[in-house]
Scaffold this motif. Structure first.
Motif, PDB file in Angstrom:
ATOM      1  N   LEU A  17      49.096  67.456  -4.874  1.00 23.33           N
ATOM      2  CA  LEU A  17      48.699  66.255  -4.144  1.00 23.33           C
ATOM      3  C   LEU A  17      47.332  65.742  -4.591  1.00 23.33           C
ATOM      4  CD1 LEU A  17      50.030  67.069  -0.566  1.00 23.33           C
ATOM      5  CD2 LEU A  17      50.987  65.480  -2.243  1.00 23.33           C
ATOM      6  N   VAL A  18      46.412  66.643  -4.880  1.00 25.10           N
ATOM      7  CA  VAL A  18      45.097  66.231  -5.389  1.00 25.10           C
ATOM      8  C   VAL A  18      45.265  65.544  -6.748  1.00 25.10           C
ATOM      9  CG1 VAL A  18      42.893  67.075  -6.296  1.00 25.10           C
ATOM     10  CG2 VAL A  18      43.732  67.902  -4.099  1.00 25.10           C
ATOM     11  N   GLY A  19      46.061  66.110  -7.618  1.00 24.08           N
ATOM     12  CA  GLY A  19      46.295  65.503  -8.931  1.00 24.08           C
ATOM     13  C   GLY A  19      47.003  64.163  -8.827  1.00 24.08           C
ATOM     14  N   PHE A  20      47.985  64.086  -7.943  1.00 18.92           N
ATOM     15  CA  PHE A  20      48.702  62.832  -7.729  1.00 18.92           C
ATOM     16  C   PHE A  20      47.758  61.753  -7.195  1.00 18.92           C
ATOM     17  CE2 PHE A  20      51.306  59.964  -5.151  1.00 18.92           C
ATOM     18  CZ  PHE A  20      52.242  59.575  -6.098  1.00 18.92           C
ATOM     19  N   GLY A  21      46.908  62.138  -6.261  1.00 19.91           N
ATOM     20  CA  GLY A  21      45.940  61.189  -5.700  1.00 19.91           C
ATOM     21  C   GLY A  21      44.956  60.693  -6.748  1.00 19.91           C
ATOM     22  N   CYS A  24      46.725  58.210  -8.967  1.00 19.56           N
ATOM     23  CA  CYS A  24      46.867  56.901  -8.309  1.00 19.56           C
ATOM     24  C   CYS A  24      45.560  56.115  -8.364  1.00 19.56           C
ATOM     25  CB  CYS A  24      47.317  57.069  -6.868  1.00 19.56           C
ATOM     26  SG  CYS A  24      49.025  57.604  -6.696  1.00 19.56           S
ATOM     27  N   VAL A  25      44.456  56.778  -8.126  1.00 23.50           N
ATOM     28  CA  VAL A  25      43.147  56.116  -8.191  1.00 23.50           C
ATOM     29  C   VAL A  25      42.877  55.614  -9.606  1.00 23.50           C
ATOM     30  CG1 VAL A  25      40.649  56.510  -8.014  1.00 23.50           C
ATOM     31  CG2 VAL A  25      42.185  57.335  -6.215  1.00 23.50           C
ATOM     32  N   MET A  26      43.207  56.407 -10.613  1.00 22.86           N
ATOM     33  CA  MET A  26      42.978  55.992 -12.000  1.00 22.86           C
ATOM     34  C   MET A  26      43.855  54.789 -12.368  1.00 22.86           C
ATOM     35  SD  MET A  26      42.479  59.644 -13.944  1.00 22.86           S
ATOM     36  CE  MET A  26      42.489  58.877 -15.530  1.00 22.86           C
ATOM     37  N   VAL A  27      45.099  54.784 -11.961  1.00 22.39           N
ATOM     38  CA  VAL A  27      45.984  53.648 -12.239  1.00 22.39           C
ATOM     39  C   VAL A  27      45.445  52.392 -11.568  1.00 22.39           C
ATOM     40  CG1 VAL A  27      48.276  52.693 -11.746  1.00 22.39           C
ATOM     41  CG2 VAL A  27      48.055  54.981 -12.700  1.00 22.39           C
ATOM     42  N   TRP A  28      45.030  52.495 -10.332  1.00 21.01           N
ATOM     43  CA  TRP A  28      44.465  51.343  -9.640  1.00 21.01           C
ATOM     44  C   TRP A  28      43.222  50.838 -10.360  1.00 21.01           C
ATOM     45  CZ3 TRP A  28      39.642  50.758  -7.370  1.00 21.01           C
ATOM     46  CH2 TRP A  28      39.460  49.547  -6.682  1.00 21.01           C
ATOM     47  N   ALA A  29      42.346  51.748 -10.779  1.00 28.44           N
ATOM     48  CA  ALA A  29      41.103  51.352 -11.441  1.00 28.44           C
ATOM     49  C   ALA A  29      41.371  50.675 -12.780  1.00 28.44           C
ATOM     50  CB  ALA A  29      40.203  52.573 -11.633  1.00 28.44           C
TER      51      ALA A  29
END
Length: 143
Positions: A17-21, A24-29
């Motif tokens: 879950l930490v890696g997935f989160g 997701c933050v990197m894709v958004w950025a």
């Protein structure tokens, strides 16, 4: 023993879950932060391209536009923002210049159906025909 399995599973789930989160933050950025991202679906790509090129209109169609009271620069940002490409009625296999059927409403409120030929190798597209869907019964004497 079951207690040890659940403890190991919980730890793995936490790391996942930490890696997935973080992903997701990197894709958004990278893609969504500034809101100015290119279109990636076929309709968006066609409309994005047509909005940036010059559209050539021949004299007969200019006459019809004048007759209907539609300005020649009707294909502005508002027109493309509301546009929809109808791929089933378009000739996308026509090479080298596919032809698209597009419907939209102009800033003046005219509901138009246009056929536009787009040679993606050049910087121009050609308006092949148009129809004012809201006033189909109006006849123009353009030759």
């Amino acid at each position: 023993m079951a207690e040890g399995i659940m403890k190991g599973f919980g730890k793995r789930l936490f790391y996942y879950l930490v890696g997935f989160g973080l992903g997701c933050v990197m894709v958004w950025a990278m893609f969504y932060r500034n809101g100015d991202r290119p279109a990636w679906m076929p309709e968006g790509r066609v409309l994005e391209y047509l909005e940036t090129v010059d559209v050539e209109i021949d004299d007969l169609l200019k006459c019809k536009l004048t007759c209907y009271g539609i300005p020649e620069d009707f294909m502005n940002e508002d027109f493309w923002k509301n546009a929809k490409v109808h791929f089933k009625e378009s000739d996308v296999e026509h090479r080298p210049c596919p032809e698209y059927r597009i419907t939209s409403t102009t800033a003046e409120g005219f509901e138009l159906e246009i056929y536009i030929e787009s040679c993606e190798t050049g910087e121009t597209a050609t308006l092949r025909s148009f129809e004012d869907v809201s006033r189909k019964d109006k006849a123009c004497e353009c030759e």
